[in-house]
Scaffold this active site. Structure first.
Site, PDB file in Angstrom:
ATOM      1  N   GLY A 137       8.612  39.408  10.591  1.00 23.36           N
ATOM      2  CA  GLY A 137       7.494  38.845   9.844  1.00 23.36           C
ATOM      3  C   GLY A 137       6.224  38.732  10.652  1.00 23.36           C
ATOM      4  O   GLY A 137       5.124  38.813  10.101  1.00 23.36           O
ATOM      5  N   ASN A 185       5.257  30.806   2.874  1.00 22.80           N
ATOM      6  CA  ASN A 185       4.760  32.138   2.550  1.00 22.80           C
ATOM      7  C   ASN A 185       5.456  32.660   1.303  1.00 22.80           C
ATOM      8  O   ASN A 185       6.608  32.316   1.022  1.00 22.80           O
ATOM      9  CB  ASN A 185       4.953  33.098   3.729  1.00 22.80           C
ATOM     10  N   PHE A 198       4.934  36.278   0.679  1.00 21.33           N
ATOM     11  CA  PHE A 198       4.393  37.619   0.890  1.00 21.33           C
ATOM     12  C   PHE A 198       4.986  38.645  -0.063  1.00 21.33           C
ATOM     13  O   PHE A 198       4.283  39.489  -0.605  1.00 21.33           O
ATOM     14  CB  PHE A 198       4.658  38.074   2.333  1.00 21.33           C
ATOM     15  N   PHE A 211       7.511  41.011   0.780  1.00 20.45           N
ATOM     16  CA  PHE A 211       7.793  42.275   1.477  1.00 20.45           C
ATOM     17  C   PHE A 211       6.586  43.220   1.461  1.00 20.45           C
ATOM     18  O   PHE A 211       6.720  44.422   1.186  1.00 20.45           O
ATOM     19  CB  PHE A 211       9.002  42.990   0.863  1.00 20.45           C
ATOM     20  N   SER A 217      15.309  36.675   1.523  1.00 16.97           N
ATOM     21  CA  SER A 217      13.926  36.291   1.251  1.00 16.97           C
ATOM     22  C   SER A 217      13.844  35.684  -0.145  1.00 16.97           C
ATOM     23  O   SER A 217      14.373  36.254  -1.103  1.00 16.97           O
ATOM     24  CB  SER A 217      12.994  37.500   1.325  1.00 16.97           C
ATOM     25  N   ASN A 268      11.155  35.518  -1.867  1.00 15.74           N
ATOM     26  CA  ASN A 268       9.889  35.954  -2.462  1.00 15.74           C
ATOM     27  C   ASN A 268       9.969  37.264  -3.232  1.00 15.74           C
ATOM     28  O   ASN A 268       8.959  37.762  -3.706  1.00 15.74           O
ATOM     29  CB  ASN A 268       8.826  36.056  -1.361  1.00 15.74           C
ATOM     30  N   THR A 269      11.159  37.834  -3.337  1.00 14.18           N
ATOM     31  CA  THR A 269      11.393  38.981  -4.200  1.00 14.18           C
ATOM     32  C   THR A 269      12.405  38.541  -5.253  1.00 14.18           C
ATOM     33  O   THR A 269      13.506  38.124  -4.919  1.00 14.18           O
ATOM     34  CB  THR A 269      11.927  40.184  -3.402  1.00 14.18           C
ATOM     35  N   LYS A 306      20.994  38.696   7.514  1.00 12.08           N
ATOM     36  CA  LYS A 306      20.182  37.473   7.535  1.00 12.08           C
ATOM     37  C   LYS A 306      20.387  36.720   6.229  1.00 12.08           C
ATOM     38  O   LYS A 306      20.191  37.270   5.143  1.00 12.08           O
ATOM     39  CB  LYS A 306      18.703  37.796   7.727  1.00 12.08           C
ATOM     40  N   ASN A 337      17.038  32.362   7.095  1.00  5.95           N
ATOM     41  CA  ASN A 337      15.705  32.672   6.588  1.00  5.95           C
ATOM     42  C   ASN A 337      15.013  31.372   6.158  1.00  5.95           C
ATOM     43  O   ASN A 337      15.482  30.282   6.472  1.00  5.95           O
ATOM     44  CB  ASN A 337      15.830  33.641   5.400  1.00  5.95           C
ATOM     45  N   GLY A 367       9.517  26.661   9.778  1.00  3.82           N
ATOM     46  CA  GLY A 367       8.978  25.724  10.755  1.00  3.82           C
ATOM     47  C   GLY A 367       9.861  24.513  10.962  1.00  3.82           C
ATOM     48  O   GLY A 367      11.042  24.486  10.598  1.00  3.82           O
TER      49      GLY A 367
END
Length: 350
Positions: A60, A108, A110, A112, A170, A172-173, A208, A237, A258
């Site tokens: 990332g 985030n 994003f 991908f 992830s 985000n997909t 992951k 993740n 974080g």
């Protein structure tokens, strides 16, 4: 001093713009590059990878493998780039990256965004020799067969990397995390391992996983991983959880990384360590921002760790600080090597 000034300026910018400038600064030599930090105590082997130290850069940070030369001199024991998908894709609409300063975290979404496997493979082929570099494998959002995408990227880019990571975690997909289910994961990994077998030099392949898994799901992943020929698991993740956050952006959609992720991800790591009984190397990710946290991950069962979000707040020089501090902690507790410490504190997390 220059790093502190630069970071203060970048924190006034949009986070994604600041990240792009950080990568440019790296390639221009405007960042601290102390070289690889190593010693007899820090050197370790993970799934056949000889690492100068067990602290890596997570996927990332350098999605498109554009800063491999300077990153190889930034102190890390290994670097993971990507995620890469078969075809280039722009990712989700901006803004899609948010600092949560009060929580020392980031969110985030994003999706991908990357230049695609062909461009990334070209850069990987020209990378500096001597460093350990891996690639995070992804799937195109509009793919007809996402499972096949992972194998395609591995087949194309595998000759130019030292390891690969199957990223089905992830958030985000849409529906990507469904591939962590037992049957779907077994089928996906079969295709990936077939692609690995087709490489002239087969490389380690990691999986992951997400931190938002219940105990039965973790058990299923451990069972599939042990039976699939995987080289190891990266835990974890980003999370969908927003528990305990205080920053203004805490309600943004996406994956949280974080400091707030540390305990959740370490508990998953320890659980996997218990279930796999040391038969699979584990890499601990999530909330690593200090030598003490890296050490805690190792004692919970990680053979190595990765960081990323902590660099937003501590700068690139933080990597060297963590590595040197880790060596001090290992020596303090009488461990001659990193491997000697792996899993020695696992029971504290179960």
């Amino acid at each position: 001093m220059l790093e502190r000034i630069g970071m203060a300026l970048m924190r006034r910018m949009d986070p994604e713009t600041a990240h792009g400038l950080a990568l440019k600064a790296l390639t221009m030599g405007l960042a601290p590059l102390p070289g690889v930090v190593t010693s007899d105590r820090l050197r370790t082997n993970v799934a056949g990878l000889n690492l100068p130290n067990p602290v890596g850069l997570a996927a990332g940070f350098d999605k498109n493998a554009t800063a491999l030369s300077p990153l190889s001199r930034a102190g890390f024991g290994f670097i993971e780039v990507g995620a890469a998908t078969p075809r280039p894709q722009p990712g989700n609409p901006k803004p899609r990256l948010f600092r949560l300063t009060e929580d020392r975290a980031a969110i985030n979404r994003f999706g991908f965004n990357n230049d695609g496997m062909e461009a990334i493979a070209t850069r990987l082929a020209a990378r500096p020799k001597g460093s350990v570099v891996g690639l995070n494998l992804g799937a195109n959002k509009d793919s007809d067969d996402r499972s096949a995408d992972f194998a395609r990227v591995l087949a194309h880019c595998g000759p130019h990397v030292d390891f690969a990571t199957v990223n089905v975690s992830s958030p985000n997909t849409e529906n990507l995390r469904d591939l962590q289910g037992k049957a779907a994961l077994r089928a996906l990994l079969a295709g990936v391992m077939e692609a690995r077998a087709g490489l002239a030099v087969p490389i380690p392949v990691f999986l992951k996983i997400a931190p938002d898994l219940d105990p039965s799901e973790i058990e299923d992943i451990a069972e599939v991983a042990l039976g699939s020929g995987l080289s190891g698991i990266i835990a974890t993740n980003t999370t969908k959880s927003r528990a305990g956050l205080s920053s203004a952006h805490k309600g943004e959609m996406g994956g949280l990384s974080g400091e707030p992720l540390f305990e959740m991800s370490t508990q998953v790591l320890a659980r996997l360590s218990h279930l796999t009984e040391g038969k699979l190397p584990l890499i601990g990710v999530g909330g690593v921002g200090s030598a003490e946290q890296a050490y805690a991950k190792i004692r919970a069962g990680a053979s190595a760790v990765q960081l990323y979000t902590a660099l937003v707040y501590g700068g690139l020089s933080l990597a060297g600080e963590i590595i040197r501090g880790l060596e001090t902690l290992l020596a303090r507790d009488g461990f001659e090597t990193v491997a000697d410490a792996v899993g020695t504190g696992r029971s504290d997390w179960l």
